[in-house]
Design an enzyme around this catalytic site. Structure first.
Site, PDB file in Angstrom:
ATOM      1  N   LYS A 115      -2.909   4.744   0.268  1.00 30.95           N
ATOM      2  CA  LYS A 115      -4.362   4.790   0.184  1.00 30.95           C
ATOM      3  C   LYS A 115      -4.884   3.369   0.079  1.00 30.95           C
ATOM      4  O   LYS A 115      -4.120   2.517  -0.382  1.00 30.95           O
ATOM      5  CB  LYS A 115      -4.854   5.627  -0.995  1.00 30.95           C
ATOM      6  CG  LYS A 115      -4.248   5.379  -2.369  1.00 30.95           C
ATOM      7  CD  LYS A 115      -4.175   4.031  -2.988  1.00 30.95           C
ATOM      8  CE  LYS A 115      -5.403   3.296  -3.361  1.00 30.95           C
ATOM      9  NZ  LYS A 115      -5.131   1.955  -3.972  1.00 30.95           N
TER      10      LYS A 115
ATOM     11  N   TYR B  12      -9.995   6.269  -6.789  1.00 27.13           N
ATOM     12  CA  TYR B  12      -9.468   7.270  -7.730  1.00 27.13           C
ATOM     13  C   TYR B  12     -10.604   8.048  -8.393  1.00 27.13           C
ATOM     14  O   TYR B  12     -10.460   9.232  -8.689  1.00 27.13           O
ATOM     15  CB  TYR B  12      -8.599   6.606  -8.801  1.00 27.13           C
ATOM     16  CG  TYR B  12      -7.302   6.066  -8.257  1.00 27.13           C
ATOM     17  CD1 TYR B  12      -6.237   6.916  -7.977  1.00 27.13           C
ATOM     18  CD2 TYR B  12      -7.147   4.716  -7.999  1.00 27.13           C
ATOM     19  CE1 TYR B  12      -5.051   6.424  -7.454  1.00 27.13           C
ATOM     20  CE2 TYR B  12      -5.967   4.218  -7.481  1.00 27.13           C
ATOM     21  CZ  TYR B  12      -4.922   5.076  -7.210  1.00 27.13           C
ATOM     22  OH  TYR B  12      -3.757   4.593  -6.679  1.00 27.13           O
TER      23      TYR B  12
HETATM   24  P1  NDP Z   1       1.495  -6.454  -2.182  1.00 26.99           P
HETATM   25  O1  NDP Z   1       0.708  -7.651  -1.754  1.00 26.99           O
HETATM   26  O2  NDP Z   1       2.292  -6.581  -3.403  1.00 26.99           O
HETATM   27  O3  NDP Z   1       2.477  -6.010  -0.998  1.00 26.99           O
HETATM   28  C1  NDP Z   1       2.072  -5.950   0.318  1.00 26.99           C
HETATM   29  C2  NDP Z   1       3.240  -6.292   1.219  1.00 26.99           C
HETATM   30  O4  NDP Z   1       2.803  -6.144   2.559  1.00 26.99           O
HETATM   31  C3  NDP Z   1       3.716  -7.745   1.132  1.00 26.99           C
HETATM   32  O5  NDP Z   1       4.651  -7.952   0.105  1.00 26.99           O
HETATM   33  C4  NDP Z   1       4.317  -7.967   2.495  1.00 26.99           C
HETATM   34  O6  NDP Z   1       5.623  -7.411   2.491  1.00 26.99           O
HETATM   35  C5  NDP Z   1       3.485  -7.073   3.383  1.00 26.99           C
HETATM   36  N1  NDP Z   1       2.511  -7.833   4.186  1.00 26.99           N
HETATM   37  C6  NDP Z   1       2.526  -7.897   5.542  1.00 26.99           C
HETATM   38  N2  NDP Z   1       1.529  -8.650   5.968  1.00 26.99           N
HETATM   39  C7  NDP Z   1       0.863  -9.103   4.888  1.00 26.99           C
HETATM   40  C8  NDP Z   1      -0.265  -9.962   4.726  1.00 26.99           C
HETATM   41  N3  NDP Z   1      -0.926 -10.479   5.784  1.00 26.99           N
HETATM   42  N4  NDP Z   1      -0.666 -10.225   3.464  1.00 26.99           N
HETATM   43  C9  NDP Z   1      -0.049  -9.692   2.404  1.00 26.99           C
HETATM   44  N5  NDP Z   1       1.027  -8.874   2.513  1.00 26.99           N
HETATM   45  C10 NDP Z   1       1.483  -8.597   3.752  1.00 26.99           C
HETATM   46  O7  NDP Z   1       0.463  -5.250  -2.270  1.00 26.99           O
HETATM   47  P2  NDP Z   1       0.632  -3.862  -3.033  1.00 26.99           P
HETATM   48  O8  NDP Z   1       2.030  -3.452  -3.009  1.00 26.99           O
HETATM   49  O9  NDP Z   1      -0.051  -3.928  -4.336  1.00 26.99           O
HETATM   50  O10 NDP Z   1      -0.253  -2.888  -2.103  1.00 26.99           O
HETATM   51  C11 NDP Z   1       0.199  -2.449  -0.835  1.00 26.99           C
HETATM   52  C12 NDP Z   1      -0.543  -1.152  -0.457  1.00 26.99           C
HETATM   53  O11 NDP Z   1      -0.224  -0.169  -1.419  1.00 26.99           O
HETATM   54  C13 NDP Z   1      -2.055  -1.238  -0.435  1.00 26.99           C
HETATM   55  O12 NDP Z   1      -2.567  -0.440   0.600  1.00 26.99           O
HETATM   56  C14 NDP Z   1      -2.491  -0.654  -1.768  1.00 26.99           C
HETATM   57  O13 NDP Z   1      -3.781  -0.058  -1.730  1.00 26.99           O
HETATM   58  C15 NDP Z   1      -1.410   0.379  -1.982  1.00 26.99           C
HETATM   59  N6  NDP Z   1      -1.185   0.636  -3.398  1.00 26.99           N
HETATM   60  C16 NDP Z   1      -1.177   1.922  -3.822  1.00 26.99           C
HETATM   61  C17 NDP Z   1      -0.993   2.223  -5.133  1.00 26.99           C
HETATM   62  C18 NDP Z   1      -0.946   3.646  -5.577  1.00 26.99           C
HETATM   63  O14 NDP Z   1      -0.937   3.882  -6.764  1.00 26.99           O
HETATM   64  N7  NDP Z   1      -0.896   4.604  -4.658  1.00 26.99           N
HETATM   65  C19 NDP Z   1      -0.812   1.176  -6.141  1.00 26.99           C
HETATM   66  C20 NDP Z   1      -0.766  -0.156  -5.589  1.00 26.99           C
HETATM   67  C21 NDP Z   1      -0.958  -0.398  -4.260  1.00 26.99           C
HETATM   68  P3  NDP Z   1       6.883  -8.232   3.042  1.00 26.99           P
HETATM   69  O15 NDP Z   1       6.918  -9.495   2.252  1.00 26.99           O
HETATM   70  O16 NDP Z   1       8.015  -7.335   2.762  1.00 26.99           O
HETATM   71  O17 NDP Z   1       6.643  -8.458   4.495  1.00 26.99           O
END
Ligand code: NDP
Length: 424
Positions: free
Chosen positions: A177, A265
């Site tokens: 989401k 949420y």
């Molecule tokens: P993070 O920034 O921690 O992780 C995102 C990952 O996406 C990065 O580590 C990277 O992975 C990859 N990525 C690829 N391109 C980009 C870019 N241009 N900029 C940043 N990251 C990039 O974010 P979150 O894990 O907090 O969030 C990711 C998704 O999960 C979002 O959509 C958020 O809304 C959702 N989310 C949902 C939650 C829930 O409770 N359902 C809770 C938290 C987040 P890599 O280094 O491996 O390439």
């Protein structure tokens, strides 16, 4: 993969709850009969002294299958293989461990722009080297028979592109989401999955959380009477120096601000608790896009918005979302006969439900909040196996939230109430 779940993976309780008593009784009865020593079937074989009733024999013997708290896990080869795209904060801290705890899923691939990290994660979860993909090489996942589901955990504006690519590679898609930036993107995602004949689920975890589930059950059962008002607040401080918040402060990656990230949420909660769709919205920005952030520099996205939603029953939801609150994740439901307070409502751990009636208040003891992660994963696995929509988090559900968030922004920008057209 299209096979229905084996009867032995169902608990008696889950089965009875969903379909009535019949089908499961047979396998469990069979297990019970096979598990018990024939001698034990003799009247009085294990009778407690003087009781005159059959009981457990005073030696080591097999006993019938107990009533299971949750289904038995599938053996590894029957589980659906998951590829996780984006190894960030949420994937690594919450969802990969949940896949490992799930009953019907297993991790078979990782997709990342950081090869060292990807290899380390793959090694930790027993994923072979051939299951390590980078973004450029993602499309060869089409030929990977170990991957059934692609899980998109990327920044919000990348969800649409990667969902479409995954569907075109012939995989089912589980997408974080908010579903996407715009209604048009959501529809592209739904269409791509439909065209490929693959399932799509948006990763709403809260409806699988035990306290939220109990609140939904109580409301649907009429235990709090008609719902009159909902108050839902979600806020936390934005920390743009943290990698996971860096992109959240940029519209090009986040699409929206606090509303898209955590206000969703409040919005989704008001919808699943009432079971209704709003017909009118009013909204006010407290900190519109462009307002100074914690370091004084302008932030592209909203950092504070309040809105109300009117439902067909007459119920009203008052919601807030903010990037400058101390951590709050709270939903209250005021019914004619009782009120419910979920506080916290949507944390990863430790949610609580307080029920207040004229006669007093009680706090039911329910399961662990962390069940929500496994719950959503296994629900998608079952939806795929049973060839049905997930019980919560269909593409339509995700689309409706994105439409509503866009209308909330419109209402805040114009200062006028917005009528919500029905979802086509
Ligand atoms: P993070 O920034 O921690 O992780 C995102 C990952 O996406 C990065 O580590 C990277 O992975 C990859 N990525 C690829 N391109 C980009 C870019 N241009 N900029 C940043 N990251 C990039 O974010 P979150 O894990 O907090 O969030 C990711 C998704 O999960 C979002 O959509 C958020 O809304 C959702 N989310 C949902 C939650 C829930 O409770 N359902 C809770 C938290 C987040 P890599 O280094 O491996 O390439």
């Amino acid at each position: 993969m299209a096979d229905v779940v084996a009867a032995r993976t169902l608990t008696r309780r889950a089965f009875v709850a969903s379909t009535g008593a019949g089908l499961i009784a047979a396998p469990l009865a069979t297990l019970g009969a096979a598990g018990a020593n024939a001698a034990d079937a003799k009247p009085g074989a294990g009778a407690a002294p003087g009781a005159g009733m059959p009981g457990a024999p005073p030696r080591a013997v097999g006993r019938p299958m107990p009533e299971l708290e949750r289904p038995l896990a599938d053996p590894p080869e029957r589980r659906l293989g998951w590829a996780v795209v984006g190894l960030g904060d949420f994937a690594l801290n919450h969802m990969l461990p949940a896949i490992a705890r799930s009953r019907h899923c297993r991790l078979t691939a990782v997709v990342s722009g950081n090869r060292d990290k990807a290899r380390a994660v793959a090694a930790a979860y027993g994923v072979p080297e051939r299951g390590v993909y980078d973004y450029d090489g993602f499309d060869r996942i089409r030929d990977d028979p170990t991957v059934d589901v692609v899980y998109i955990v990327l920044p919000n504006t990348l969800h649409a592109e990667w969902t479409v690519r995954a569907a075109q590679a012939g995989k089912h898609v589980f997408c974080e989401k908010p579903m996407a930036a715009t209604e048009a993107e959501c529809r592209q995602m739904i269409d791509a999955c439909a065209k490929a004949g693959r399932r799509l689920m948006i990763a709403y975890r809260a409806p699988f959380e035990p306290h939220n589930r109990e609140a939904i059950r109580m409301i649907r059962a009429g235990e709090i009477g008609p719902v009159r008002e909902i108050v839902a607040d979600h806020g936390r401080p934005l920390e743009p120096k943290k990698p996971a918040d860096e992109w959240r402060a940029q519209a090009a990656l986040a699409a929206g601000g606090s509303l898209y990230d955590i206000g969703i949420y409040s919005l989704n909660g008001a919808r699943y608790l009432t079971g209704e769709e709003p017909i009118e919205l009013r909204a006010t920005f407290r900190k519109p896009p462009g307002s100074p952030g914690p370091d004084g520099r302008p932030v592209d996205v909203d950092q504070g918005i309040a809105w109300t939603m009117r439902f067909p029953s007459g119920a009203i939801a008052h919601c807030t979302s903010a990037y400058d609150f101390a951590n709050v994740k709270r939903i209250q439901v005021m019914g004619e006969k009782a009120s419910l307070a979920l506080d916290p409502a949507t944390e990863y751990e430790g949610n609580r439900l307080l029920v207040r009636r004229e006669t007093g208040q009680m706090e039911p003891k329910l399961g662990e909040s962390s069940e929500q992660f496994v719950g959503e994963l296994d629900e998608f696995a079952m939806a795929i196996r049973e060839n049905r929509e997930p019980r919560h988090g269909s593409g339509r559900e995700g689309l409706q939230d994105v439409r509503l968030m866009q209308l909330i922004y419109e209402a805040a920008r114009t200062g006028r109430p917005v009528a919500v057209p029905p979802l086509r």
